[in-house]
Design a protein around this motif. Structure first.
Motif, PDB file in Angstrom:
ATOM      1  N   ILE A 108       0.828  -1.203   0.000  1.00 17.83           N
ATOM      2  CA  ILE A 108       0.000   0.000   0.000  1.00 17.83           C
ATOM      3  C   ILE A 108       0.865   1.257   0.000  1.00 17.83           C
ATOM      4  O   ILE A 108       0.364   2.341  -0.246  1.00 17.83           O
ATOM      5  N   TRP A 109       2.156   1.106   0.309  1.00 16.55           N
ATOM      6  CA  TRP A 109       3.058   2.259   0.291  1.00 16.55           C
ATOM      7  C   TRP A 109       4.004   2.114  -0.890  1.00 16.55           C
ATOM      8  O   TRP A 109       4.595   1.064  -1.095  1.00 16.55           O
ATOM      9  N   ASP A 159      -0.530  10.659  -0.445  1.00 14.21           N
ATOM     10  CA  ASP A 159      -0.603   9.212  -0.254  1.00 14.21           C
ATOM     11  C   ASP A 159      -1.745   8.781   0.676  1.00 14.21           C
ATOM     12  O   ASP A 159      -2.075   7.603   0.743  1.00 14.21           O
ATOM     13  N   LEU A 160      -2.320   9.722   1.407  1.00 13.61           N
ATOM     14  CA  LEU A 160      -3.415   9.363   2.320  1.00 13.61           C
ATOM     15  C   LEU A 160      -4.658   8.963   1.518  1.00 13.61           C
ATOM     16  O   LEU A 160      -4.926   9.526   0.469  1.00 13.61           O
ATOM     17  N   HIS A 161      -5.413   8.016   2.061  1.00 12.67           N
ATOM     18  CA  HIS A 161      -6.624   7.588   1.372  1.00 12.67           C
ATOM     19  C   HIS A 161      -7.851   8.347   1.855  1.00 12.67           C
ATOM     20  O   HIS A 161      -8.896   8.299   1.243  1.00 12.67           O
ATOM     21  N   HIS A 162      -7.743   8.996   3.012  1.00 19.63           N
ATOM     22  CA  HIS A 162      -8.877   9.740   3.568  1.00 19.63           C
ATOM     23  C   HIS A 162      -8.414  11.186   3.744  1.00 19.63           C
ATOM     24  O   HIS A 162      -8.404  11.728   4.845  1.00 19.63           O
TER      25      HIS A 162
END
Lengths: 177, 332
Positions: free
Chosen positions: B21-22, B80-83
Motif C-alpha cells: 500500500i506504500w 498518499d493518504l486515502h482519507h
C-alpha cells in the motif's frame, strides 16, 4: 469482559456462509470481505489432511494496529474489540502495515475498515452475524472472563491453536483441533 | 508439508499476494526527510560552533533548500493518504506510541523552523547569492528584504528569531536528529514486516540521511575547505552505514525463520542486485573511494561522489519500502 471466538476445525466445511453473512450484515462493498476462508492441506499422499479456517481480525490482546495509529482512530473498546472511528482515520495505512493477519483494508470511501465482532449485535446480546448463520454450528462467540461461558469451557477441554502466535499479538480467535 | 490457499474471493487491492500500500511517494518522503535532517543538523551544529562565516553554505544557504524538501515531502505524504480531507486529525492527537504521530509533529515544527532559519540570515544570504551570481534566487531574497522593510510583522518575526537564534539552533539540532531517526523508526515499528522490524533501522536511516545532507553541501558549495570537510565527514558516515547494514543483516540471520526469510530478499532474493550492487556498490563504496582519492589530492569533481550518495540514498529508501512490504509472516 474479554470477547473471543472459537472455531471448530472438525466441524467447518468451508461453505463461506460466514463471509456472506458478514458482507450482508455490515454492508461490505462488493468484492471486499471482512472475513474469509483459508483452506489448509497438510501431509503427503496418501496421508493428506484438509481443514478450513474462517479468518478475520483476531481482536488481539496486544494490538500493533492501535499502537501505530497516529490519530487514535484505531482503538479498543469494552470487551477487547478493536474498532476504527471513520471520522478520525486519515487513511495512512499504518495499521494495514502493522497487521500480520491482512485483516484491515482501505474502504473505497478512504478510511480503514475491518471486522468489528459485530459489536452492534453483541450490544443487543446477539452473536456476531458470522457465528449466528453457521450451518454446522462450528463457531462460538463469548466472554473468556466468564469461566462458565461455552467458549471458556471449550478452550479448557479441547486442544486449540491460534494464528501466528510468533507475531506476538496474542490473538483472540481460537481454532479447535 | 502444508499448503494454504484462500478459498473465498477477497478482491482487495494492496493485500495480496503481499501487502503493498506504500510506494514511491512514501520512499521519496523518507529520502527528503532524511536529507533535510542532514542539512539542518550540519547547519545548526556549525552555527553553534561559531562557523557561521567560515562555512556560509552549510550554515545559511543549504537550509534554504530544506524548507522546500520538507514541504514537498509533506505534500507527498498527504497525497498518499486515502482519507485526505481528514489529514488534520494528525494534529488533534499526540500518540507517543505511534512514530507517525510524533513524526508528523516533528515534521510540522521542522517545516516552520526551516523557513525561519534562512529568513533570519536573509541579508547575508542575499550577499552570498549576489557574489555567486545566482540571479533568480538573489531576486527573491531582495524581494524578501524589501518586504521586511515594508511589513512590520515580518520584520518583527525576523528580529525575534535573530535574537533567540542560538536557542532555536539547539531546538532545530534536536528536531533534525528526531526527524532523521524517525524515518527509520517509522518502518521498524512494524512487527508484521520482519525486514523493517529491527532496532538498527532508525540509526541506519539517520546516518544515511546525514550522509546525503553532507553530500548535498559537498555538491553545491563553492568553498574548497567546506567541500573537503564534508568529504571527510561523508566518508566516516558511509563507513558507519556499511557497519550498520552488515549488523542489520547479521541480526536478521540470527533471528527466527521469518527474519531469515527477510534477509534472503537481499541474499540471493529478488533485491540482491539492487541492494548490493546499485545501493551498496554505486551508492556507498564507489563514492567512498572517490572521496578518498579526492582527499588524497587527486582531482575528482565533488559532484560525482555527491550525486552517487544522493541517488544511492534515494534508491535505498525505495528498496526498503518495497522489499519491506514483501517481507511478511507466512501466508494465512
Amino acid at each position: 469482559m474479554r470477547y473471543a471466538m472459537a472455531l471448530d476445525t472438525k466441524k467447518c466445511v468451508g461453505c463461506g456462509d460466514c463471509v456472506v453473512a458478514c458482507q450482508t450484515e455490515n454492508n461490505v462493498p462488493l468484492g471486499y470481505s471482512r472475513d474469509w476462508i483459508t483452506e489448509v492441506v497438510k501431509g503427503q499422499y496418501p496421508d493428506v489432511f484438509l481443514h478450513f479456517e474462517s479468518q478475520r481480525c483476531n481482536h488481539c490482546e496486544d494490538t500493533p494496529c492501535v499502537r501505530t495509529c497516529p490519530t487514535g482512530a484505531s482503538h479498543v473498546i469494552e470487551g477487547g474489540i478493536v474498532k476504527v472511528t471513520h471520522d478520525e482515520c486519515i487513511g495512512c495505512g499504518a495499521c494495514i502495515e502493522a497487521c500480520p493477519y491482512d485483516a484491515r483494508y482501505f474502504h473505497p470511501d478512504g478510511y480503514v475498515d475491518k471486522c468489528t465482532f459485530c459489536d452492534h449485535r453483541v450490544a443487543d446480546g446477539l452473536d456476531p452475524a458470522c457465528v449466528s448463520v453457521c450451518p454446522t454450528k462450528c463457531m462460538y462467540f463469548g466472554d473468556l472472563d466468564d469461566p462458565d461461558s461455552e467458549i471458556s469451557q471449550l478452550l479448557r477441554t479441547r486442544e486449540h491453536y491460534t494464528l501466528l502466535p510468533e507475531a506476538g499479538t496474542a490473538p483472540q480467535i481460537y481454532y479447535l483441533k | 508439508m502444508e499448503e494454504r490457499i484462500l478459498a473465498t474471493a477477497r478482491d482487495i487491492e494492496g493485500l495480496y499476494p503481499h501487502v503493498h500500500i506504500w510506494g514511491w511517494p512514501i520512499a521519496t518522503y523518507l529520502f527528503l526527510g532524511g536529507l533535510a535532517a542532514g542539512i539542518l543538523l550540519f547547519a545548526t551544529l556549525y552555527y553553534l560552533n561559531g562557523k557561521e562565516n567560515d562555512m556560509p553554505f552549510t550554515v545559511k544557504i543549504a537550509p534554504v533548500f530544506t524548507f522546500f524538501f520538507v514541504a514537498f515531502g509533506s505534500l507527498l505524504l498527504i497525497y498518499d493518504l486515502h482519507h485526505k480531507p481528514y489529514f488534520w486529525r494528525l494534529f488533534t492527537a499526540f500518540r507517543i506510541e505511534s512514530p507517525m504521530s510524533w513524526g508528523a509533529w516533528t515534521l510540522a515544527s521542522v517545516s516552520i523552523l526551516s523557513l525561519l532559519w534562512p529568513l533570519s540570515f536573509v541579508d547575508s544570504i542575499e550577499d552570498y547569492l549576489h557574489r555567486r551570481g545566482w540571479k533568480r534566487m538573489d531576486a527573491i531574497t531582495r524581494w524578501i528584504i524589501r518586504m521586511e522593510h515594508r511589513w512590520a510583522p515580518l520584520r518583527w518575526l525576523i528580529m525575534f528569531f535573530r535574537r533567540y537564534r542560538k536557542l532555536f539552533a539547539y531546538l532545530l539540532l534536536f528536531l533534525s536528529i528526531i526527524l532523521g531517526i524517525y524515518t527509520g523508526i517509522l518502518l521498524s515499528a512494524f512487527n508484521a514486516h520482519p525486514l523493517w522490524n529491527n532496532s538498527i533501522l532508525g540509526p541506519l536511516f539517520l546516518t544515511s540521511g546525514v550522509s546525503t545532507g553532507s553530500a548535498f553541501v559537498m555538491w553545491l558549495s563553492n568553498n574548497k575547505k567546506e567541500r573537503r570537510l564534508m568529504s571527510i565527514i561523508d566518508m566516516s558516515l558511509i563507513a558507519v552505514e556499511l557497519f550498520f547494514i552488515i549488523h542489520m543483516i547479521m541480526g536478521m540471520q540470527a533471528g527466527p525463520e521469518a527474519y531469515k526469510e527477510a534477509a534472503r530478499l537481499f541474499l540471493g532474493g529478488q533485491f540482491t542486485v539492487w541492494f548490493w550492487v546499485i545501493f551498496v556498490g554505486f551508492g556507498l563504496v564507489l563514492p567512498f573511494l572517490l572521496e578518498v582519492f579526492e582527499v588524497r589530492g587527486f582531482h575528482v569533481h565533488p559532484a560525482v561522489p555527491a550525486l552517487l550518495v544522493l541517488v544511492g540514498g534515494f534508491i535505498f529508501r525505495i528498496i526498503m519500502v518495497y522489499a519491506g512490504q514483501m517481507s511478511e509472516y507466512p501466508f494465512l
